[in-house]
Design an enzyme around this catalytic site. Structure first.
Site, PDB file in Angstrom:
ATOM      1  N   ASP A  16       0.823  -1.205   0.000  1.00 15.66           N
ATOM      2  CA  ASP A  16       0.000   0.000   0.000  1.00 15.66           C
ATOM      3  C   ASP A  16       0.863   1.263   0.000  1.00 15.66           C
ATOM      4  OD1 ASP A  16      -2.371   1.445   0.098  1.00 15.66           O
ATOM      5  OD2 ASP A  16      -2.439   1.460   2.287  1.00 15.66           O
ATOM      6  N   HIS A  33       3.638   3.469  -8.774  1.00 11.91           N
ATOM      7  CA  HIS A  33       3.471   2.047  -9.095  1.00 11.91           C
ATOM      8  C   HIS A  33       4.758   1.474  -9.691  1.00 11.91           C
ATOM      9  CE1 HIS A  33      -0.670   2.427  -8.061  1.00 11.91           C
ATOM     10  NE2 HIS A  33      -0.985   3.174  -9.114  1.00 11.91           N
ATOM     11  N   LEU A 127      10.992 -20.551  -4.295  1.00 13.55           N
ATOM     12  CA  LEU A 127       9.923 -19.714  -3.771  1.00 13.55           C
ATOM     13  C   LEU A 127       8.690 -19.761  -4.667  1.00 13.55           C
ATOM     14  CD1 LEU A 127       8.967 -17.412  -1.800  1.00 13.55           C
ATOM     15  CD2 LEU A 127       9.970 -15.816  -3.449  1.00 13.55           C
TER      16      LEU A 127
END
Length: 236
Positions: A16, A33, A127
């Site tokens: 956020d 972004h 991962l």
């Protein structure tokens, strides 16, 4: 730092603050972004170093479709560039990419690049990087409930058959362990319709900094804080 780190098996992150980061600097929101994409790399690198098995990133919520069309278009373009640029890197790092949410709502060009990245990394074994895209937890739980009701209506399921495990098996994350640690940036104290079922017993760590300022050191700090917690799961 704790004497010995307890490594969470699954970390989930609410990324956020990209827009506010850009606003503070007098930049367009898209620059926030774009800067946030670098923090994704930092987060992945830290998880790899620690041996975290699953990392789920809240990349685009179902509510984000209410944003202005130009911002949505910018976000989709950024996602496409991320997939183009990072797919080869994920192959080198043995990272497996997956996605949860209403992927069919994404633009066709975005879906095509996502499908390609998913297919290329499908056999990787390090991962597991999960992108929550066009995702909303209430929708997810509603769909799971709808599938159970359908089975009951068709005589395949009795009320007594419904268990937490059965409900979990109908969620997007059916094959993924619940998050042990939830991280949120920007100082907001809410979970924003993210993995509501799955984070029932997750430890939560909040950072006041915006997502583009989040670094590997911050993720290490979050894991250190997690290591200091006594997870009782409702017990004494």
């Amino acid at each position: 730092m704790p004497e010995e780190r307890t490594i969470p098996r699954h970390i989930a992150v609410i990324m956020d603050g990209n827009g506010r980061w850009a606003k503070e600097r007098g930049l367009p929101r898209r620059e926030g972004h774009r800067a946030g994409a670098e923090s994704v790399r930092e987060c992945v690198e830290a998880c790899k170093q620690l041996g975290v098995e699953y990392l789920t990133l809240y990349a685009f919520s179902s509510e984000n479709w209410n944003r202005p069309p130009h911002e949505i278009s910018s976000l989709m373009s950024l996602l496409e560039r991320f997939l183009d640029q990072k797919a080869e890197e994920m192959m080198k790092q043995n990272v497996r990419l997956s996605a949860i949410g209403h992927i069919e709502r994404l633009p066709e060009k975005t879906r095509a690049k996502l499908r390609d990245a998913l297919e290329r990394t499908a056999d990787n074994t390090s991962l597991n990087l999960i992108l929550a895209l066009s995702y909303g937890s209430r929708e997810e739980i509603t769909e799971a409930t709808r599938s159970l009701v359908k089975d009951a209506a068709e005589g395949r399921l009795a009320p007594g058959d419904v268990t937490p495990e059965l409900i979990a098996s109908r969620l997007y994350t059916a094959d993924v362990p619940d998050p042990d640690l939830l991280i949120r940036t920007s100082g907001e104290m809410r979970v924003s319709n993210f993995l509501l079922w799955q984070i029932s017993y997750a430890e939560i760590v909040i950072f006041k900094k915006f997502w583009p300022d989040f670094s590997q050191a911050d993720l290490f700090d979050a894991v250190d804080e997690y290591s200091r917690r006594n997870r009782r799961f409702g017990g004494l």
